[in-house]
Scaffold this motif. Structure first.
Motif, PDB file in Angstrom:
ATOM      1  N   UNK A  22       0.826  -1.210   0.000  1.00  0.00           N
ATOM      2  CA  UNK A  22       0.000   0.000   0.000  1.00  0.00           C
ATOM      3  C   UNK A  22       0.856   1.254   0.000  1.00  0.00           C
ATOM      4  N   UNK A  23       1.893   1.272   0.841  1.00  0.00           N
ATOM      5  CA  UNK A  23       2.776   2.434   0.882  1.00  0.00           C
ATOM      6  C   UNK A  23       3.551   2.597  -0.420  1.00  0.00           C
ATOM      7  N   UNK A  24       4.049   1.474  -0.955  1.00  0.00           N
ATOM      8  CA  UNK A  24       4.796   1.548  -2.207  1.00  0.00           C
ATOM      9  C   UNK A  24       3.911   2.066  -3.337  1.00  0.00           C
ATOM     10  N   UNK A  25       2.678   1.559  -3.390  1.00  0.00           N
ATOM     11  CA  UNK A  25       1.777   2.015  -4.449  1.00  0.00           C
ATOM     12  C   UNK A  25       1.416   3.485  -4.246  1.00  0.00           C
ATOM     13  N   UNK A  26       1.199   3.874  -2.979  1.00  0.00           N
ATOM     14  CA  UNK A  26       0.879   5.277  -2.719  1.00  0.00           C
ATOM     15  C   UNK A  26       2.007   6.204  -3.124  1.00  0.00           C
ATOM     16  N   UNK A  27       3.247   5.831  -2.779  1.00  0.00           N
ATOM     17  CA  UNK A  27       4.396   6.651  -3.167  1.00  0.00           C
ATOM     18  C   UNK A  27       4.549   6.673  -4.683  1.00  0.00           C
ATOM     19  N   UNK A  28       4.342   5.508  -5.327  1.00  0.00           N
ATOM     20  CA  UNK A  28       4.444   5.457  -6.786  1.00  0.00           C
ATOM     21  C   UNK A  28       3.384   6.328  -7.436  1.00  0.00           C
ATOM     22  N   UNK A  29       2.174   6.290  -6.879  1.00  0.00           N
ATOM     23  CA  UNK A  29       1.088   7.095  -7.433  1.00  0.00           C
ATOM     24  C   UNK A  29       1.381   8.576  -7.275  1.00  0.00           C
ATOM     25  N   UNK A  30       1.866   8.977  -6.104  1.00  0.00           N
ATOM     26  CA  UNK A  30       2.191  10.391  -5.899  1.00  0.00           C
ATOM     27  C   UNK A  30       3.356  10.819  -6.781  1.00  0.00           C
ATOM     28  N   UNK A  31       4.345   9.931  -6.969  1.00  0.00           N
ATOM     29  CA  UNK A  31       5.461  10.268  -7.849  1.00  0.00           C
ATOM     30  C   UNK A  31       4.990  10.412  -9.291  1.00  0.00           C
ATOM     31  N   UNK A  32       4.114   9.494  -9.739  1.00  0.00           N
ATOM     32  CA  UNK A  32       3.612   9.562 -11.108  1.00  0.00           C
ATOM     33  C   UNK A  32       2.765  10.812 -11.334  1.00  0.00           C
ATOM     34  N   UNK A 342      11.590   1.589   2.956  1.00  0.00           N
ATOM     35  CA  UNK A 342      11.745   0.643   1.851  1.00  0.00           C
ATOM     36  C   UNK A 342      10.620   0.801   0.821  1.00  0.00           C
ATOM     37  N   UNK A 343       9.383   0.900   1.310  1.00  0.00           N
ATOM     38  CA  UNK A 343       8.252   0.988   0.392  1.00  0.00           C
ATOM     39  C   UNK A 343       8.253   2.309  -0.373  1.00  0.00           C
ATOM     40  N   UNK A 344       8.521   3.404   0.330  1.00  0.00           N
ATOM     41  CA  UNK A 344       8.509   4.710  -0.326  1.00  0.00           C
ATOM     42  C   UNK A 344       9.632   4.820  -1.344  1.00  0.00           C
ATOM     43  N   UNK A 345      10.782   4.241  -1.036  1.00  0.00           N
ATOM     44  CA  UNK A 345      11.893   4.268  -1.989  1.00  0.00           C
ATOM     45  C   UNK A 345      11.528   3.507  -3.259  1.00  0.00           C
ATOM     46  N   UNK A 346      10.913   2.336  -3.076  1.00  0.00           N
ATOM     47  CA  UNK A 346      10.499   1.555  -4.244  1.00  0.00           C
ATOM     48  C   UNK A 346       9.453   2.311  -5.059  1.00  0.00           C
ATOM     49  N   UNK A 347       8.463   2.887  -4.384  1.00  0.00           N
ATOM     50  CA  UNK A 347       7.427   3.624  -5.104  1.00  0.00           C
ATOM     51  C   UNK A 347       7.966   4.863  -5.792  1.00  0.00           C
ATOM     52  N   UNK A 348       8.864   5.579  -5.125  1.00  0.00           N
ATOM     53  CA  UNK A 348       9.425   6.797  -5.722  1.00  0.00           C
ATOM     54  C   UNK A 348      10.254   6.487  -6.958  1.00  0.00           C
ATOM     55  N   UNK A 382      11.426  12.671  -5.012  1.00  0.00           N
ATOM     56  CA  UNK A 382      11.868  13.052  -3.667  1.00  0.00           C
ATOM     57  C   UNK A 382      10.660  13.409  -2.796  1.00  0.00           C
ATOM     58  N   UNK A 383       9.727  14.160  -3.383  1.00  0.00           N
ATOM     59  CA  UNK A 383       8.532  14.545  -2.633  1.00  0.00           C
ATOM     60  C   UNK A 383       7.703  13.315  -2.278  1.00  0.00           C
ATOM     61  N   UNK A 384       7.563  12.379  -3.232  1.00  0.00           N
ATOM     62  CA  UNK A 384       6.796  11.164  -2.971  1.00  0.00           C
ATOM     63  C   UNK A 384       7.445  10.331  -1.871  1.00  0.00           C
TER      64      UNK A 384
END
Length: 855
Positions: A22-32, A342-348, A382-384
């Motif tokens: 969930x965190x990885x997807x959230x960070x990826x979504x915010x980065x995208x 870990x999750x935010x780094x992957x998503x970003x 970075x923001x994500x």
């Protein structure tokens, strides 16, 4: 405690896998989405199209600049101004370009231009020859060489012979001879020059018309163009204003601009649509990013709260062996931090890969330009990453506080029933959010009902309602489960008793697993329902005031030609009222801001015949060339003298003779004298008493034939208005929902998978008691569907409250409006949630064997 947190993650990785995803997807979504925003901001404009082959273009200054004692303010003009014809002689070799309304009868929307201007794109002949006589034209599409066609211009329709076909340019074009184009449009829109820019500027500087004459009064001294401070509209037009009109000639700009390079793209016909599409993409990405942040906090906080509830005995054992409250809380924070990093780094890192697909999706819906270039900036990543870590830390605060409050004695507790469903903090937070949402809706309904139709106003309220429903969900689990269990009671077997009993015994767990369903269904139902209601309201505000029996509208964007309007007025038994859209400029904010305001030029003698115009003060009967009727947004009083600038920058003063109601279809009314060169955008036709509707309808059809216009009844026009509003607003909303639902689906599966290990012992005990595998699976399916039903009912409550608040606001605008929820997509969302819930529950349960319950 960080080392213990790491060890816990290694042992209980399955409990944190869903949170990680969930965190990885959230960070990826915010980065995208951040990259989509960056793409909309940083993408270079399209290369010049209309004047791609002309290195230098001279155009009039199309900006009105007004000076007041408080500074200068400017705004783009709505009415084009022309160049002084004398300038063409000062720039040898220049091509005079005129751009005006011209369209083949029944053909695609197009513009007219003189044939020499074809070389500016360039557009070359693909067949035939250039026009030589005034009745000859070259077209880019819609006709063949040798054919005689009707061409509709602002003056009316006239036959021409097609003598050539030109290659496609930036827009469909009808090319005339120089002389004919000058008769059809005396205004010179541009000079295309194939000379160095320095030479062009030098030649223009010798022209008297290129020398601006600025006037400025002594500070504090009133002049005819500069009222004293404190008057309603102080201001003084400077050199960028229009020269006086003489004999109906177009306004001439007293300043010119020399455009080179990328600046030439400012003159392209797609410039406005490109900017609008770019703004749409930025708006959608911004709204989706806001929802992504909201959902991320919702998911992470509920996930960690659920995990803490699962680990009550584990925390109690830590307390038994000597761990302090602070150490337990730091451990939970440490777990969240490790997962979040870990999750935010992957998503970003992976999020920007979705930028191009999102842009393609928005482009296919017409909500973004197809030429946007995906940004390569690292800032959104970075923001994500930072947002993901911050969301996790904030989301675990309450869960860590609860974990620290676990007492050592709870390690010995064996009861399966939760002691208390709601804590005081949860009551306060849920009640506070609910009260804030209700108060906000009440304030909007009373003080700013029109603002409630704005997504930027309504969407935060939706977030508050969903968050409040999620926090207060345990309160409703027992009554809702009992309500839903009533139909089950008629079935044979123990399932009718076991399914609702399990839900009631663990209200927190049931509420936590129902929360993603609540969020998913409530988002879809509330936003789609609100869009349908606001669309219906906006359509009603346009339709209800119309008294006319028929409406005549142009098939393109050029408007109704003058010949057609004269013929419409000659239709027997009909009163015709034309409406011409224009703009007026006012100086506001103590003389610091020039505001462009829409206005409609109408004939006051027939206006009330065609429309029901709400007037709160004054009378429309006094509307003349020196007066104006304004809506409440102007914040002016009856009888006030207001200084204005017309669409071409010419200055005038008008007296307010009527104040319109808040539900007026127009922001202001003026007489046709202020419409300048704009053509009517529509005509209202009202039949006189005794006139034959059948004869009038046939007469209207004959009249509009060949003029690129159509006549329709009020009922048919109302259908097009409603359909247009619905399709335009829902496209962007569906794009946002599509992005958000992918996130909430992950949250739902995550929560259900986290709950599965807790139920393994119970399912094993059922097997020991003699239940077959099929019976256990049926029980699991029934339990999953019950959880979905709880979430759907809670979503229905949140949706009903949100739409009722919106209804109260819309009631102030148009009276009663139907509360309409598009059930097809909402039912589809519910079905998706049900399928996912069943799969997420059945797959783990299918592997359970007959084992005793262990605690």
């Amino acid at each position: 405690m960080l080392r213990i947190a790491w060890s816990t993650l290694r042992v209980r990785w399955s409990s944190f896998a869903g949170t990680f995803v969930a965190l990885a997807f959230g960070a990826a979504l915010m980065a995208a989405l951040g990259q989509v925003l960056a793409s909309g901001i940083s993408s270079p404009d399209r290369a010049p199209q209309r004047y791609a082959a002309a290195p230098v273009v001279v155009v009039p200054d199309e900006r009105l600049t007004v000076r007041s004692p408080f500074g200068e303010s400017g705004a783009p003009l709505a009415e084009p101004r022309g160049l002084d014809p004398e300038l063409a002689g000062r720039v040898p070799g220049s091509v005079v370009d005129r751009i005006f309304a011209a369209q083949l009868a029944g053909g695609p929307p197009a513009v007219g231009r003189p044939w020499p201007a074809a070389r500016t794109a360039p557009q070359r002949l693909s067949s035939g020859r250039a026009p030589a006589a005034d009745d000859e034209i070259v077209v880019t599409a819609g006709a063949q060489v040798g054919r005689r066609v009707q061409v509709v211009t602002a003056a009316g329709t006239r036959p021409y012979r097609v003598v050539g076909i030109a290659s496609a340019g930036p827009q469909p074009t009808v090319f005339f001879t120089d002389g004919r184009a000058a008769l059809l449009s005396p205004r010179i829109d541009a000079l295309a020059v194939w000379r160095p820019a320095a030479e062009v500027r030098a030649a223009l500087s010798q022209s008297p018309t290129a020398q601006p004459t600025r006037t400025q009064a002594t500070p504090g001294q009133a002049t005819p163009d500069q009222p004293t401070p404190g008057q309603a509209t102080p201001g003084q037009a400077i050199a960028s204003g229009a020269a006086s009109r003489k004999g109906g000639m177009p306004a001439i700009s007293t300043e010119v601009k020399v455009l080179t390079g990328q600046e030439r793209a400012l003159l392209d016909p797609s410039r406005k649509s490109d900017e609008q599409a770019r703004n749409n993409a930025n708006t959608i990405a911004g709204i989706a990013a806001g929802f992504a942040g909201f959902i991320a906090v919702f998911v992470v906080s509920s996930t960690f709260a659920f995990a803490v509830g699962q680990r009550q005995r584990e925390f109690a054992l830590l307390r038994t062996v000597g761990a302090t409250t602070g150490q337990v809380r730091r451990m939970v924070h440490g777990e969240a931090l490790l997962v979040a990093i870990a999750a935010s780094a992957l998503g970003a890192l992976t999020g920007p890969l979705a930028t191009r697909p999102i842009l393609d999706l928005l482009s296919s819906l017409g909500m973004a330009p197809a030429w946007l270039v995906p940004s390569t900036s690292a800032v959104p990543s970075y923001v994500a990453f930072g947002t993901g870590v911050l969301v996790a830390v904030l989301g675990v605060v309450v869960a860590a506080w609860r974990a620290g409050r676990v007492r050592p004695a709870e390690a010995l507790r064996q009861a399966a029933v939760e002691a208390r469903a709601m804590t005081p903090g949860r009551w306060i937070a849920g009640g506070g959010l609910l009260a804030t949402a209700v108060i906000s809706m009440a304030v909007n309904a009373v003080s700013d009902p029109s603002g409630a139709t704005n997504n930027k106003t309504f969407m935060p309220i939706v977030m508050l309602l969903i968050a409040a429903a999620g926090l207060l969900a345990p309160v409703f689990v027992r009554p809702v489960a009992n309500l839903l269990a009533t139909p089950l009671g008629r079935l044979r077997g123990a399932g009718a008793l076991v399914v609702p009993a399990g839900a009631v015994a663990s209200t927190r767990r049931t509420a936590a697993t129902a929360a993603p369903v609540l969020m998913t269904v409530a988002l879809a139902a509330t936003l789609l329902g609100a869009a349908a209601m606001t669309d219906a309201t906006k359509a009603a505000m346009r339709i209800d005031p119309v008294r006319a029996d028929y409406l005549v509208l142009p098939s393109g964007t050029a408007g109704l030609d003058r010949q057609l309007t004269e013929r419409l007025r000659a239709v027997p038994g009909a009163d015709v009222t034309t409406v011409t859209r224009t703009s007026l400029y006012t100086l506001e904010g103590e003389g610091t801001q020039l505001i462009q305001r829409p206005a409609e030029a109408v004939n006051p003698a027939t206006l009330t015949t065609a429309l029901s115009v709400p007037v709160t003060a004054g009378s429309l009967a006094e509307l003349r060339d020196d007066t104006i009727a304004v809506s409440p947004t102007w914040e002016m009083s009856l009888g006030q003298r207001v200084r204005l600038w017309r669409a071409d920058g010419s200055q005038l003063s008008l007296t307010v003779v009527a104040l319109l109601g808040a539900d007026s279809t127009a922001d202001a009314y003026v007489t046709p004298a202020h419409a300048l060169s704009a053509l009517p955008s529509l005509a209202y036709v009202r039949l006189r008493p005794g006139a034959s509707a059948a004869k009038a309808e046939k007469a209207l059809e004959r009249t509009v034939e060949g003029h690129n216009a159509r006549s329709m009844t009020k009922a048919a026009w109302a259908g097009t208005v409603t359909g247009r509003a619905a399709s335009a607003s829902r496209l962007g909303l569906l794009a946002v929902l599509g992005i958000m639902l992918s996130y909430t689906v992950i949250a739902q599966v995550n929560t259900l998978l986290m709950a599965a290990p807790d139920r393994a012992g119970e399912h094993g005990a059922l097997r020991l008691l003699g239940a077959t595998k099929a019976q256990v699976l049926r029980y699991v399916v029934a339990e999953a569907l019950l959880v979905v039903a709880v979430g759907v009912l809670l979503a229905a409550l949140a949706t009903a409250l949100g739409l009722l608040g919106l209804y109260a606001a819309l009631l102030q605008l148009t009276g009663p409006v139907a509360i309409d929820v598009p059930w097809q997509p909402v039912v589809g969302v519910i079905a998706l949630c049900s399928v996912l819930a069943v799969l997420a529950a059945v797959l783990p349960a299918s592997r359970v064997r007959a084992v005793a319950i262990t605690r």
